[in-house]
Design a protein around this motif. Sequence first.
Motif, PDB file in Angstrom:
ATOM      1  N   GLU A 220      14.602  34.213  53.267  1.00  0.00           N
ATOM      2  CA  GLU A 220      13.412  34.646  54.008  1.00  0.00           C
ATOM      3  C   GLU A 220      13.808  35.606  55.133  1.00  0.00           C
ATOM      4  OE1 GLU A 220       9.416  32.098  55.222  1.00  0.00           O
ATOM      5  OE2 GLU A 220      11.406  31.252  55.450  1.00  0.00           O
TER       6      GLU A 220
ATOM      7  N   MET B 298      20.051  24.231  48.565  1.00  0.00           N
ATOM      8  CA  MET B 298      18.717  23.868  48.033  1.00  0.00           C
ATOM      9  C   MET B 298      18.421  24.733  46.808  1.00  0.00           C
ATOM     10  SD  MET B 298      16.669  23.445  51.631  1.00  0.00           S
ATOM     11  CE  MET B 298      15.275  22.523  50.957  1.00  0.00           C
ATOM     12  N   GLN B 299      19.308  24.668  45.836  1.00  0.00           N
ATOM     13  CA  GLN B 299      19.235  25.613  44.720  1.00  0.00           C
ATOM     14  C   GLN B 299      18.064  25.361  43.782  1.00  0.00           C
ATOM     15  OE1 GLN B 299      23.161  25.086  43.027  1.00  0.00           O
ATOM     16  NE2 GLN B 299      22.426  23.740  41.423  1.00  0.00           N
ATOM     17  N   LYS B 300      17.437  24.194  43.951  1.00  0.00           N
ATOM     18  CA  LYS B 300      16.285  23.940  43.070  1.00  0.00           C
ATOM     19  C   LYS B 300      15.028  24.641  43.558  1.00  0.00           C
ATOM     20  CE  LYS B 300      18.056  19.873  40.849  1.00  0.00           C
ATOM     21  NZ  LYS B 300      18.309  18.425  41.060  1.00  0.00           N
ATOM     22  N   LYS B 301      15.023  25.067  44.832  1.00  0.00           N
ATOM     23  CA  LYS B 301      13.882  25.829  45.361  1.00  0.00           C
ATOM     24  C   LYS B 301      13.790  27.163  44.624  1.00  0.00           C
ATOM     25  CE  LYS B 301      12.364  23.493  49.104  1.00  0.00           C
ATOM     26  NZ  LYS B 301      11.475  23.533  50.254  1.00  0.00           N
ATOM     27  N   GLU B 302      12.567  27.553  44.374  1.00  0.00           N
ATOM     28  CA  GLU B 302      12.326  28.784  43.633  1.00  0.00           C
ATOM     29  C   GLU B 302      13.023  29.987  44.293  1.00  0.00           C
ATOM     30  OE1 GLU B 302       8.149  29.456  42.777  1.00  0.00           O
ATOM     31  OE2 GLU B 302       8.696  31.544  42.281  1.00  0.00           O
TER      32      GLU B 302
ATOM     33  N   VAL C  16      16.186  30.688  44.797  1.00  0.00           N
ATOM     34  CA  VAL C  16      17.520  30.567  45.405  1.00  0.00           C
ATOM     35  C   VAL C  16      18.626  30.939  44.411  1.00  0.00           C
ATOM     36  CG1 VAL C  16      19.185  28.990  46.458  1.00  0.00           C
ATOM     37  CG2 VAL C  16      16.779  28.872  47.118  1.00  0.00           C
TER      38      VAL C  16
ATOM     39  N   GLY D 136      20.530  29.960  51.364  1.00  0.00           N
ATOM     40  CA  GLY D 136      19.441  29.018  51.095  1.00  0.00           C
ATOM     41  C   GLY D 136      18.095  29.693  51.308  1.00  0.00           C
ATOM     42  N   PRO D 137      17.008  28.942  51.142  1.00  0.00           N
ATOM     43  CA  PRO D 137      15.661  29.538  51.234  1.00  0.00           C
ATOM     44  C   PRO D 137      15.406  30.217  52.574  1.00  0.00           C
ATOM     45  CG  PRO D 137      15.559  27.286  50.403  1.00  0.00           C
ATOM     46  CD  PRO D 137      16.959  27.498  50.826  1.00  0.00           C
ATOM     47  N   LYS D 138      15.835  29.596  53.681  1.00  0.00           N
ATOM     48  CA  LYS D 138      15.582  30.202  54.995  1.00  0.00           C
ATOM     49  C   LYS D 138      16.345  31.514  55.169  1.00  0.00           C
ATOM     50  CE  LYS D 138      14.410  26.057  57.583  1.00  0.00           C
ATOM     51  NZ  LYS D 138      14.995  24.971  58.388  1.00  0.00           N
TER      52      LYS D 138
END
Lengths: 478, 478
Positions: free
Chosen positions: A356, A300-304, A306, A351-353
């Motif tokens: 986090e 999900m590389q488009k998420k801020e 990443v 990824g984003p998770k």
Amino acid sequence: MADNKKMVEAITSMEVDFAQWYTDVVRKAELIDYTSVKGCMVLKPAGYAIWELIQKQLDARFKETGVENVYLPMFIPESLLQKEKDHVEGFAPEVAWVTHGGLQPLQERMCVRPTSETLFCDFYANDIHSYRDLPRVYNQWCSVVRWEKETRPFLRSREFLWQEGHTAHATAEEAEERTIQMLNVYANFCEEVLAIPVVKGQKTEKEKFAGALATYTIEALMHDGKALQSGTSHNFGDGFAKAFGIQYAAKDNTLKYVHQTSWGMTTRLIGALIMVHGDNEGLVVPPRVAPTQICIVPVMQKKEGVLEKAYELRDRLKKDFRVKVDDSDKTPGYKFAEAEMRGYPIRVEIGPKDIEAGKCVICRRDTREKIEVALDELETKAAEVLDTMQKEMLERARAHREEHTYVARNMEEFRKTFSEKSGFVKAMWCGCQECEDKIKEELAVTSRCMPFEQEELAEECVCCGKPAKKMVYWGRAY
Amino acid sequence: MADNKKMVEAITSMEVDFAQWYTDVVRKAELIDYTSVKGCMVLKPAGYAIWELIQKQLDARFKETGVENVYLPMFIPESLLQKEKDHVEGFAPEVAWVTHGGLQPLQERMCVRPTSETLFCDFYANDIHSYRDLPRVYNQWCSVVRWEKETRPFLRSREFLWQEGHTAHATAEEAEERTIQMLNVYANFCEEVLAIPVVKGQKTEKEKFAGALATYTIEALMHDGKALQSGTSHNFGDGFAKAFGIQYAAKDNTLKYVHQTSWGMTTRLIGALIMVHGDNEGLVVPPRVAPTQICIVPVMQKKEGVLEKAYELRDRLKKDFRVKVDDSDKTPGYKFAEAEMRGYPIRVEIGPKDIEAGKCVICRRDTREKIEVALDELETKAAEVLDTMQKEMLERARAHREEHTYVARNMEEFRKTFSEKSGFVKAMWCGCQECEDKIKEELAVTSRCMPFEQEELAEECVCCGKPAKKMVYWGRAY
């Protein structure tokens, strides 16, 4: 998953057709490309970078033993090639001949070097005068040409890259010592760097190098049970020295002939590592020669944040590892499959998770094991995984070789083994070429070597029943 | 002193005969040897090791700009060489032709690459499909063959080692940018590593590379006032792409031709460093490319403790420097002369009295200055001396070039300068080849380049008096 599957589908399974699997891997992993020059290939960046790492580490091992690098011409005048009788007979049928320079025919045609013994001898004849000039322990990195009819990427091509060491010594003992020393350098390099176990031994008279007194070899077993000669070291005695007049003034002021050796390894080693370590997902490169050891795949590389995190990890890792980020616009699934195809030892998924939770996932190429790792432990864990992988790849290859090494005590067992199995067969031999020829004709296998570690499996030759002299490794070879 | 003198006597003084001085240095410093292959040489360990250091440092600079290494075949089928008209006209007269493979004549003869534009184009035509495949920034390290009639070690030989970069880009701007970028890499490398100042500029139409749109060059001035073209970078525009059909699908899905560049540096650089830095004692190697940076010469080495101390210093120094001990049985005087002949940047002299006093003597090769150094400060002082030497060698070479760069405003001045002096002459030029030809015929000099740093020395062409377009550096060239 669709594009993932598409990529993997493109490789033939090795169980279905090993030769096709091999060709698929060298192409899909972008190691080579074919060219308009029949029998010659392009080494693409991913393939050449492996060669650079091989060269760097092998060269360092050479230099530790006192080797100095030089460069000799690529052309050999015909009269020079003909000076040593056995040598010219061995090579003349497969050389490329240059007959014109510019618009003029040459007075004497020259071949493109298939190997450089004759050039080194011609050079040493002028360069060596006294015992003070000995030993000469020279090596060159270059390409050579052999006009093969059938070619295969890395394994047999009309032009290939290699190194050739050529040494001159005051005594026969010293030459023999250097021959064995370099064979050991080769064997250790294969095991420690390429994770390929090898059998060390001597070639039979029939299989030895044209012009040599003795040829030593390291033989490796490929995944399909075929053997690959992976490096050779030759003791020439004073045969070339006599043909070329290479003499030195000894301490007692008498003129003596030098004793010579030569030894070589080639880009064929890349073929070996593909066929020893590869699997149905593609290439598996041992960490020590992997141009990319760690490939970071952002999910999900488009998420801020990443891609930024991926670059941050790369910048941290690049101090200790060869690392890159796959930030292309392909899907993660495609990137995963591609990283496997190219054989990168470690894939890091983030990824984003993960960000986090302050962690990422390491995927190990050979076992495809996935390990969750805290981000602040990534360097330590990556180093650990690469070390373990390097070690276990060698162990696995050794276990595979043990499982595919058989014993035959008579022709019946010999026939049965080669008709049912594929691998090395150990068998006793009387030492005469007749038996070797007969075995080759009947079983389509060759003597790979008379291993240094001899066993007495039987008292009689597997073929003629006469008293055996040597245990030999036999096999089908590339 | 007798053997010392004997060694030095063997070099012709550069003021007496510069060409002979050069030949003496390459032989006595053991950089090369001649061979039975006319026009080809052996690069001996001392010569090849300089090339290895050049290669290592230049390659690192390439990779920082995104260059990837590859390897393409050494043979070019005749039909491939002929695809680009200007290119084949430039090279066909000086290539070596392979006509036979093994015992069979070839269906199509092939030349040994004189340069690999045509092979890279043939490869790129299959390899490049979409804008995603661009840019391609590939380089190869290899040898090339040009059938020269007159040859000189390093400067002009039938086979020589080089690197050739070949790139493909989506736009003309990007290709021009890469051409200039690599010229700057070359110029910085020459100044920072080889301590050779260069003039950057563009070649005239007459002097540009066969098939190029524009050729850029770096030109260096040798000690005898002759110029040496030291590296070139070519912008091909889309000429080769059109001849070879190298097209890509742009983002808007239209098919476009790629824009290409190529750039190369060769073993000629070793010739340049000899002729820029050498003196009447022999070679002077800039510290950054010196295979031996420090040579320790024990004095009265048979006295107890001297050799041991020399080895101890070597083991301490080898952590930071390339160092060796001359423990041969020659006299110290001979060793000193030999160390100077071979151009080692620092010679360390250490004898029993020095050891007692806890010091040694450092002798700097370029200035021959001797400095007493406390043994526990040796590392610091050696590093300092090498840095200073590297810097001052460049400054001295730059001062020499400034002193030997002249201005001519008309043919009379032009004639007078070249009859009395040897060096670069700056003069204005109208841009037409007629004047260039006339100048060459009359003064036996060529246009070296139109420097990037232009000056308006006059309004008229030095030759025809018509309005001048460019300031040009002229000179006699190797």
